[in-house]
Enzyme design. Structure first.
Site, PDB file in Angstrom:
ATOM      1  N   ASP A 154       0.176  -1.017   0.259  1.00  0.00           N
ATOM      2  CA  ASP A 154       0.184   0.144  -0.013  1.00  0.00           C
ATOM      3  C   ASP A 154       1.197   1.263  -0.348  1.00  0.00           C
ATOM      4  OD1 ASP A 154      -2.016  -1.547  -0.326  1.00  0.00           O
ATOM      5  OD2 ASP A 154      -2.638  -1.075   2.135  1.00  0.00           O
ATOM      6  N   ARG A 194       1.061   4.321  17.970  1.00  0.00           N
ATOM      7  CA  ARG A 194       0.908   5.298  16.723  1.00  0.00           C
ATOM      8  C   ARG A 194       0.685   6.884  16.977  1.00  0.00           C
ATOM      9  NH1 ARG A 194       1.092   0.970  13.775  1.00  0.00           N
ATOM     10  NH2 ARG A 194      -0.234   0.807  12.560  1.00  0.00           N
ATOM     11  N   ASP A 197      -6.266   2.843  13.040  1.00  0.00           N
ATOM     12  CA  ASP A 197      -5.322   3.591  11.711  1.00  0.00           C
ATOM     13  C   ASP A 197      -5.336   4.961  11.352  1.00  0.00           C
ATOM     14  OD1 ASP A 197      -4.116   1.938  13.775  1.00  0.00           O
ATOM     15  OD2 ASP A 197      -3.308   1.121  12.075  1.00  0.00           O
ATOM     16  N   SER A 231      -2.417 -10.347   7.535  1.00  0.00           N
ATOM     17  CA  SER A 231      -2.304  -7.804   7.334  1.00  0.00           C
ATOM     18  C   SER A 231      -1.768  -8.142   8.843  1.00  0.00           C
ATOM     19  CB  SER A 231      -3.325  -7.295   7.990  1.00  0.00           C
ATOM     20  OG  SER A 231      -3.011  -6.387   7.861  1.00  0.00           O
TER      21      SER A 231
HETATM   22  N1  ARG Z   1      -6.978  -3.788  15.917  1.00  0.00           N
HETATM   23  C1  ARG Z   1      -5.903  -3.115  16.653  1.00  0.00           C
HETATM   24  C2  ARG Z   1      -6.489  -1.603  17.139  1.00  0.00           C
HETATM   25  O1  ARG Z   1      -6.585  -1.449  16.411  1.00  0.00           O
HETATM   26  C3  ARG Z   1      -4.803  -3.691  15.811  1.00  0.00           C
HETATM   27  C4  ARG Z   1      -4.582  -3.191  13.993  1.00  0.00           C
HETATM   28  C5  ARG Z   1      -3.639  -3.432  13.650  1.00  0.00           C
HETATM   29  N2  ARG Z   1      -3.775  -3.981  11.969  1.00  0.00           N
HETATM   30  C6  ARG Z   1      -2.797  -5.015  11.861  1.00  0.00           C
HETATM   31  N3  ARG Z   1      -2.920  -4.739   9.877  1.00  0.00           N
HETATM   32  N4  ARG Z   1      -2.793  -6.065  12.199  1.00  0.00           N
HETATM   33  O2  ARG Z   1      -5.478  -0.894  17.606  1.00  0.00           O
END
Ligand code: ARG
Length: 398
Positions: free
Chosen positions: A16, A96, A125, A176
């Site tokens: 991406d 983040r 995110d 992912s």
């Molecule tokens: N659901 C979790 C969060 O929002 C983790 C997301 C992580 N992304 C991934 N592609 N595994 O904090």
């Protein structure tokens, strides 16, 4: 000469964010692309991979190692708040804000005029990154091509091929995964069916129950001011302690989470996490809090912890309420000093001991044999217990 138009891409090296590079040049009219990769505990080799790819694609690249800061300023406060959202020991969510603080600094340094990220419109995110950017650089426009264009994976692969972007394993990439020092999150593929049992291959830090150690292991964790400082009497630097905790818990099959999660926008998703260190350090921290905090404090802190975790999950690490809650939490943490002992065995983690100089506990007082407490004096208090319920029964119900 006209000033170069510069965009900064928050870069992972994945498909991406890689296709964002030619896209920024061709479709968005930027003639200079800066990429930033922030290391909060990336899997082995991934930072280098991102650097190589960025170099190949001709960007001005920055790699930042912020692992130490991540542990002391983000993981430790999370332990103090017993940070957990719906059963998810917050990991991606706590990385983040730091990533954005560092990214904002690079926008200053490079004179970037826009910020680009690779989030889709479904996840959490986008909220966290954009909140961080709007806080640090409210003047910069934000571009999210994945969200804007709703590209399919096969279209992305074709686009990458046309633009000489190596796709390598991304074609057969089934999961992912987001990984940092505190936890791994595994999503996508067959796991999107909530009824599909997670295969062994998604795990990296934890042994299966079958392969886990055959004998129970007791582990003692020492805390000072609510922060872990030693394991089994061995003092360790913050980063080393987290890694050691992963190993001990993981060897005993502790640290796997399979759950349904309610995302910020309200969408339910199936999530798998691997977070061995969190699954022993947070229970140990809680065990110590049980010993040193009053009944009133414990009750109220559970509410504060939950609110804290929700704010952090929602990308509001820098919200004033989060700061207020931190002040409450930090005020009581000096007493969270002592040790907790856990017994780990084939996926289970049980508290078997706790000790602190600040314990609000008196063995003599609690003991059945003790004579210092005149039990007869309790009779009057007991008599009045439930007074209002008895009044309700005699006045309202009769
Ligand atoms: N659901 C979790 C969060 O929002 C983790 C997301 C992580 N992304 C991934 N592609 N595994 O904090």
């Amino acid at each position: 000469m006209e000033k170069k138009k510069t965009v900064l891409i928050l870069y992972s090296g994945g498909l991406d964010t890689s296709i964002c590079i030619p896209m920024m040049r061709e479709d968005y009219g930027f003639d200079h692309v800066v990429t930033v990769t922030v290391d909060v505990g990336l899997p082995e080799g991934e930072l280098k991979q991102a650097e190589d790819k960025a170099k190949m694609l001709g960007t001005e690249h920055y790699s930042l190692d912020v692992r130490e800061e991540f542990v002391t300023d983000y993981i430790f406060p999370t332990i103090k708040a017993n940070g957990d959202y719906q059963g998810y020991p917050l990991s991606t969510a706590i990385a983040r804000p730091l990533i954005m603080v560092k990214t904002c600094e690079i926008t200053e340094k490079t004179g970037a005029q826009a910020f680009c990220h690779g989030c889709t419109g479904k996840g959490n995110d986008q909220f966290r990154f954009e909140m961080g950017m709007r806080l640090g650089r409210p003047d910069l426009p934000i571009i999210a091509p994945m969200r804007e264009k709703s590209m399919s994976r096969s279209w992305e692969i074709d686009y990458a091929a046309e633009h000489g972007i190596p796709i390598g394993q991304s074609k057969e990439k089934i999961w992912s995964i987001d990984e940092n020092l505190w936890g791994r999150s595994i999503e996508g593929g067959k796991l999107e069916d909530p009824n599909y049992a997670p295969p062994e291959e998604i795990y990296k830090w934890t042994k299966s129950i079958a392969d886990a150690n055959d004998t129970p292991q007791d582990v003692t964790i020492e805390f000072v001011n609510g922060e872990p400082v030693a394991i089994d009497g061995q003092k360790m630097k913050p980063l080393d302690l987290i890694l050691a905790a992963h190993k001990i818990a993981g060897d005993n099959g502790v640290g796997r989470v399979d759950m349904m999660e309610d995302r910020i926008i309200g969408m339910k998703v199936r999530e798998n996490y691997e977070c061995p260190a969190a699954k022993i350090l947070i229970p140990a921290h809680k065990a110590l809090e049980e010993l040193v905090l009053t009944k009133e404090e414990r009750e109220f802190k559970a509410i504060v912890d939950q609110r804290w975790s929700r704010l952090v999950y929602d990308g509001l690490w820098f919200d004033p309420l989060k700061e207020d809650l931190d002040a409450f939490i930090n005020n009581m943490q000096p007493r969270v000093t002592g040790t907790a002992t856990l017994r780990l065995y084939k996926g289970s983690c049980t508290v078997v001991g706790r000790k602190s100089d600040f314990a609000l506990y008196n063995e003599a007082l609690a003991s059945f044999d003790d004579k210092s407490f005149n039990q007869a004096e309790a009779a009057g208090v007991v008599k009045l217990h439930g007074l209002q319920a008895r009044m309700y029964d005699s006045i309202v119900k009769k």
